[in-house]
Design a protein around this motif. Structure first.
Motif, PDB file in Angstrom:
ATOM      1  N   VAL A  24       2.566  -4.094   2.309  1.00 53.36           N
ATOM      2  CA  VAL A  24       3.375  -3.525   1.225  1.00 53.36           C
ATOM      3  C   VAL A  24       4.320  -2.469   1.788  1.00 53.36           C
ATOM      4  N   ARG A  25       3.818  -1.593   2.646  1.00 54.38           N
ATOM      5  CA  ARG A  25       4.672  -0.562   3.244  1.00 54.38           C
ATOM      6  C   ARG A  25       5.786  -1.204   4.074  1.00 54.38           C
ATOM      7  N   LYS A  26       5.468  -2.259   4.809  1.00 51.78           N
ATOM      8  CA  LYS A  26       6.466  -2.923   5.652  1.00 51.78           C
ATOM      9  C   LYS A  26       7.655  -3.421   4.831  1.00 51.78           C
ATOM     10  N   PHE A  27       7.385  -3.962   3.653  1.00 52.15           N
ATOM     11  CA  PHE A  27       8.454  -4.550   2.850  1.00 52.15           C
ATOM     12  C   PHE A  27       9.004  -3.603   1.781  1.00 52.15           C
ATOM     13  N   SER A  28       8.571  -2.356   1.796  1.00 44.13           N
ATOM     14  CA  SER A  28       9.109  -1.348   0.887  1.00 44.13           C
ATOM     15  C   SER A  28      10.323  -0.688   1.527  1.00 44.13           C
ATOM     16  N   TYR A  29      11.215  -0.161   0.710  1.00 45.44           N
ATOM     17  CA  TYR A  29      12.384   0.516   1.243  1.00 45.44           C
ATOM     18  C   TYR A  29      12.024   1.883   1.808  1.00 45.44           C
ATOM     19  N   ASN A  30      10.913   2.423   1.396  1.00 42.78           N
ATOM     20  CA  ASN A  30      10.353   3.616   2.034  1.00 42.78           C
ATOM     21  C   ASN A  30       9.040   3.172   2.667  1.00 42.78           C
ATOM     22  N   SER A  31       9.052   2.945   3.970  1.00 41.97           N
ATOM     23  CA  SER A  31       7.890   2.337   4.626  1.00 41.97           C
ATOM     24  C   SER A  31       6.848   3.342   5.103  1.00 41.97           C
ATOM     25  N   GLU A  32       7.075   4.624   4.880  1.00 41.23           N
ATOM     26  CA  GLU A  32       6.100   5.641   5.285  1.00 41.23           C
ATOM     27  C   GLU A  32       4.858   5.573   4.397  1.00 41.23           C
ATOM     28  N   ILE A  70       7.944  -2.678 -14.040  1.00 42.85           N
ATOM     29  CA  ILE A  70       9.295  -2.858 -14.574  1.00 42.85           C
ATOM     30  C   ILE A  70       9.806  -1.481 -14.976  1.00 42.85           C
ATOM     31  N   GLU A  71      10.986  -1.147 -14.456  1.00 42.20           N
ATOM     32  CA  GLU A  71      11.563   0.158 -14.746  1.00 42.20           C
ATOM     33  C   GLU A  71      13.002   0.025 -15.206  1.00 42.20           C
ATOM     34  N   LYS A  72      13.319   0.795 -16.219  1.00 40.61           N
ATOM     35  CA  LYS A  72      14.695   0.844 -16.714  1.00 40.61           C
ATOM     36  C   LYS A  72      15.358   2.075 -16.124  1.00 40.61           C
ATOM     37  N   SER A  73      16.469   1.847 -15.424  1.00 39.56           N
ATOM     38  CA  SER A  73      17.256   2.971 -14.933  1.00 39.56           C
ATOM     39  C   SER A  73      18.452   3.129 -15.860  1.00 39.56           C
ATOM     40  N   GLU A  74      19.420   3.921 -15.459  1.00 39.40           N
ATOM     41  CA  GLU A  74      20.573   4.159 -16.326  1.00 39.40           C
ATOM     42  C   GLU A  74      21.330   2.884 -16.656  1.00 39.40           C
ATOM     43  N   ASN A  75      21.430   1.966 -15.662  1.00 42.13           N
ATOM     44  CA  ASN A  75      22.278   0.800 -15.899  1.00 42.13           C
ATOM     45  C   ASN A  75      21.632  -0.548 -15.593  1.00 42.13           C
ATOM     46  N   GLU A  76      20.327  -0.582 -15.313  1.00 45.10           N
ATOM     47  CA  GLU A  76      19.683  -1.865 -15.055  1.00 45.10           C
ATOM     48  C   GLU A  76      18.169  -1.774 -15.206  1.00 45.10           C
ATOM     49  N   ILE A  77      17.556  -2.956 -15.266  1.00 47.57           N
ATOM     50  CA  ILE A  77      16.111  -3.084 -15.312  1.00 47.57           C
ATOM     51  C   ILE A  77      15.686  -3.641 -13.957  1.00 47.57           C
ATOM     52  N   ILE A  78      14.721  -2.977 -13.310  1.00 44.21           N
ATOM     53  CA  ILE A  78      14.282  -3.384 -11.973  1.00 44.21           C
ATOM     54  C   ILE A  78      12.802  -3.728 -12.017  1.00 44.21           C
ATOM     55  N   ILE A  79      12.452  -4.811 -11.332  1.00 41.99           N
ATOM     56  CA  ILE A  79      11.072  -5.287 -11.298  1.00 41.99           C
ATOM     57  C   ILE A  79      10.561  -5.304  -9.851  1.00 41.99           C
ATOM     58  N   GLY A  80       9.275  -5.047  -9.710  1.00 47.33           N
ATOM     59  CA  GLY A  80       8.609  -5.129  -8.416  1.00 47.33           C
ATOM     60  C   GLY A  80       7.206  -5.663  -8.598  1.00 47.33           C
ATOM     61  N   VAL A  81       6.643  -6.195  -7.526  1.00 50.28           N
ATOM     62  CA  VAL A  81       5.320  -6.801  -7.599  1.00 50.28           C
ATOM     63  C   VAL A  81       4.504  -6.405  -6.380  1.00 50.28           C
ATOM     64  N   LEU A  82       3.202  -6.195  -6.584  1.00 49.47           N
ATOM     65  CA  LEU A  82       2.237  -5.956  -5.510  1.00 49.47           C
ATOM     66  C   LEU A  82       1.046  -6.874  -5.742  1.00 49.47           C
ATOM     67  N   VAL A  83       0.558  -7.495  -4.680  1.00 50.46           N
ATOM     68  CA  VAL A  83      -0.630  -8.351  -4.787  1.00 50.46           C
ATOM     69  C   VAL A  83      -1.689  -7.799  -3.844  1.00 50.46           C
ATOM     70  N   HIS A 113      16.438  -7.236 -12.671  1.00 47.36           N
ATOM     71  CA  HIS A 113      16.866  -7.341 -11.277  1.00 47.36           C
ATOM     72  C   HIS A 113      15.718  -7.086 -10.313  1.00 47.36           C
ATOM     73  N   ALA A 114      15.746  -7.812  -9.205  1.00 48.26           N
ATOM     74  CA  ALA A 114      14.778  -7.619  -8.118  1.00 48.26           C
ATOM     75  C   ALA A 114      15.562  -7.427  -6.826  1.00 48.26           C
ATOM     76  N   TYR A 115      15.286  -6.342  -6.142  1.00 49.37           N
ATOM     77  CA  TYR A 115      15.883  -6.073  -4.837  1.00 49.37           C
ATOM     78  C   TYR A 115      14.810  -6.325  -3.783  1.00 49.37           C
ATOM     79  N   ILE A 116      15.104  -7.214  -2.849  1.00 53.56           N
ATOM     80  CA  ILE A 116      14.102  -7.675  -1.889  1.00 53.56           C
ATOM     81  C   ILE A 116      14.701  -7.620  -0.486  1.00 53.56           C
ATOM     82  N   LYS A 117      13.913  -7.148   0.467  1.00 51.36           N
ATOM     83  CA  LYS A 117      14.363  -7.207   1.853  1.00 51.36           C
ATOM     84  C   LYS A 117      14.581  -8.673   2.227  1.00 51.36           C
ATOM     85  N   LYS A 118      15.665  -8.926   2.922  1.00 54.05           N
ATOM     86  CA  LYS A 118      16.068 -10.303   3.232  1.00 54.05           C
ATOM     87  C   LYS A 118      15.020 -11.065   4.043  1.00 54.05           C
TER      88      LYS A 118
END
Length: 150
Positions: A24-32, A70-83, A113-118
């Protein structure tokens, strides 16, 4: 069969363990690694935030499988998943994403929207299997990424 519920304060430790999993840390945008005190503060704030929803998923034997946020920001809805690491490889992520997205979009007729590391091929496949479609490639924190939408 998967069932889900909204997260509660009782889930703080479970989610802390999931969030600090090395994959999970590896594929997060903050990997610490995440410090427990920061996690507890963040988690309690999110539980009390009307723009944030955590769904905890369990399988037919009542084992915790993972979560969708699922989180609503000012201009979009963002989703994330952990297994949970013990539940990976069982196609749970796409089912969780579909169920959570369906529930959210039933009440809120908005794109998600989902933002995912390529290079996170497993997540990309899970989102595609849940009905998300590729929108574009982009850089997030100088990391090659993709945007998917449903």
């Amino acid at each position: 069969m998967l069932k889900y519920r909204k997260a509660s304060t009782n889930d703080v430790d479970k989610i802390f363990i999931w969030a600090n999993d090395p994959v999970v840390r590896k594929f997060s945008y903050n990997s610490e690694p995440i410090k427990y005190s920061k996690h507890v503060e963040w988690f309690n704030n999110k539980l009390n935030d009307n723009d944030s929803i955590f769904y905890i998923f369990e399988n037919s034997t009542n084992e915790s499988v993972g979560l969708v946020r699922i989180e609503k920001s000012e201009n979009e809805i963002i989703i994330g998943v952990l297994v949970d690491e013990k539940q990976r490889g069982k196609s749970y992520a796409s089912k969780m994403l579909k169920l959570a997205s369906d529930a959210y979009q039933l009440k809120n007729k908005k794109d998600i929207h989902a933002y995912i590391k390529k290079d996170n091929f497993a997540s990309i496949k899970s989102f595609e299997n849940a009905g998300f479609v590729f929108v574009k490639e982009l850089l997030i924190k100088d990391i090659p990424s993709v945007l998917y939408e449903r």
